[in-house]
Design a protein around this motif. Sequence first.
Motif, PDB file in Angstrom:
ATOM      1  N   ALA A   6       0.834  -1.202   0.000  1.00  0.00           N
ATOM      2  CA  ALA A   6       0.000   0.000   0.000  1.00  0.00           C
ATOM      3  C   ALA A   6       0.869   1.253   0.000  1.00  0.00           C
ATOM      4  N   LYS A   7       0.322   2.310  -0.551  1.00  0.00           N
ATOM      5  CA  LYS A   7       1.007   3.604  -0.553  1.00  0.00           C
ATOM      6  C   LYS A   7       0.186   4.586   0.280  1.00  0.00           C
ATOM      7  N   THR A  10      -2.746   6.266  -1.599  1.00  0.00           N
ATOM      8  CA  THR A  10      -3.879   5.476  -2.071  1.00  0.00           C
ATOM      9  C   THR A  10      -4.713   4.865  -0.951  1.00  0.00           C
ATOM     10  N   THR A  11      -4.304   5.031   0.298  1.00  0.00           N
ATOM     11  CA  THR A  11      -5.063   4.421   1.391  1.00  0.00           C
ATOM     12  C   THR A  11      -6.333   5.214   1.661  1.00  0.00           C
ATOM     13  N   LYS A  41      -7.634  -4.708   7.525  1.00  0.00           N
ATOM     14  CA  LYS A  41      -7.825  -4.498   6.089  1.00  0.00           C
ATOM     15  C   LYS A  41      -6.964  -5.470   5.279  1.00  0.00           C
ATOM     16  N   THR A  43      -5.427  -4.603   2.672  1.00  0.00           N
ATOM     17  CA  THR A  43      -4.316  -3.815   2.141  1.00  0.00           C
ATOM     18  C   THR A  43      -3.285  -3.476   3.204  1.00  0.00           C
ATOM     19  N   THR A  45      -0.146  -2.991   5.236  1.00  0.00           N
ATOM     20  CA  THR A  45       1.282  -2.998   4.972  1.00  0.00           C
ATOM     21  C   THR A  45       1.970  -2.465   6.224  1.00  0.00           C
ATOM     22  N   THR A  50      -2.053   2.483   7.229  1.00  0.00           N
ATOM     23  CA  THR A  50      -3.270   2.175   6.466  1.00  0.00           C
ATOM     24  C   THR A  50      -4.504   2.143   7.350  1.00  0.00           C
TER      25      THR A  50
END
Length: 142
Positions: A6-7, A10-11, A41, A43, A45, A50
């Motif tokens: 994840a970045k 973009t979260t 989640k 996603t 990381t 996140t």
Amino acid sequence: MKTFLAKKETTKRDWVIVDAKDQVLGRLAVKVANLLRGRDKATYTPHVDTGNFVVVINADKIVLTGKKNEQKKYMFYSGYVGGEKYLSVAQMQERRPDFVVKHAVKGMLPKNRLASKMLTKLRVFAGEEHPHEAQQPKAVSV
């Protein structure tokens, strides 16, 4: 197949509300820390924040097992000689019930700069009322 990372850009962060009434402090702190980190989640990381924004209400109605209400102490130090002060959990719940929950959640987070960013997304309130109605938080059972 590549591993998904994840970045920060973009979260998607949601607002979550947790009712602490009649909840055991340690078990509540684990659940809240996992929500702050984003462990719930797909996603998740580890090196990216996140997690969600978490609002904890009824912090004054948490429960501790055993004799921790009187035996567990919080130590504060003023920096001067003899400046140590010890307060029990019962005394802290009378003075600052939000501190007890925040302190427990902080202990469950990793010890790094990312954890201090995550802790800013935690809001703890002693009663039922909170000023975050506009964010439309979703109720989560813990």
